[in-house]
Design an enzyme around this catalytic site. Structure first.
Site, PDB file in Angstrom:
ATOM      1  N   ASP A 107       0.865  -1.177   0.000  1.00 22.00           N
ATOM      2  CA  ASP A 107       0.000   0.000   0.000  1.00 22.00           C
ATOM      3  C   ASP A 107       0.902   1.226   0.000  1.00 22.00           C
ATOM      4  OD1 ASP A 107      -2.395  -1.449   0.085  1.00 22.00           O
ATOM      5  OD2 ASP A 107      -2.411  -1.507   2.266  1.00 22.00           O
ATOM      6  N   ASP A 124      -6.927  -1.494  -4.445  1.00 25.50           N
ATOM      7  CA  ASP A 124      -7.957  -1.132  -3.463  1.00 25.50           C
ATOM      8  C   ASP A 124      -8.917  -0.095  -4.038  1.00 25.50           C
ATOM      9  OD1 ASP A 124      -6.641  -2.767  -1.592  1.00 25.50           O
ATOM     10  OD2 ASP A 124      -5.508  -1.091  -0.752  1.00 25.50           O
TER      11      ASP A 124
END
Length: 159
Positions: A107, A124
């Protein structure tokens, strides 16, 4: 396309930004901050990587199976977003460190860092956008096969 964008973006941030200080792109709004997430969204369920991998594989299978009946461009975009995002994060879980099938998702996008908003990635974002679009299409009566159920037809069959 989503899958490729996710792979390339993760490759670049791991190559050039990992183990470095976060990079402020827009002060107070956007920071590139590389983390490895062993859990799901918001780092929920750390230590359950195998379970999340199985769930993601099931989602991928269901999308591919559903795609055979696909006759709607909006649903094609929706399923493409969901599929690209699911495969992107699944690839991390299968192939990244610390071990096969126990990998941590990369991330790196952090918006409004002072609010402690979760750090996320392209996959995401695609999953969230695809989910919102799916809800909207279902709410508006658009079907995967290209037909549309509207409220007037429903009222006529109920009466």
């Amino acid at each position: 396309m989503i899958y490729a964008l996710d792979l390339v973006s993760k490759f670049l941030v791991v190559e050039f930004l990992e183990d470095k200080e976060p990079v402020t792109v827009i002060p107070g709004v956007l920071v590139l901050n590389v983390i490895r997430n062993p859990g799901a969204a918001f780092s929920i369920g750390t230590g359950m990587t195998v379970v999340f991998s199985l769930i993601a594989a099931g989602v991928v299978f269901a999308i591919i199976r559903t795609a055979r009946r696909l006759r709607s461009l909006p649903w094609a975009v929706t399923l493409g977003l969901l599929l690209g995002g699911a495969v992107g994060n699944l690839t991390d879980r299968i192939f990244r460190a610390p071990a096969p099938l126990q990998g941590h998702v990369v991330d790196f996008v952090q918006v409004f860092p002072v609010t402690r908003f979760p750090v996320f990635n392209v996959a995401d974002s695609a999953i969230v956008c695809g989910g919102v679009l799916a809800v909207f299409l279902a709410w508006r009566g658009y079907q995967i096969d290209g037909t549309r159920h509207n409220e007037q037809e429903v009222e006529e069959t109920d009466g």
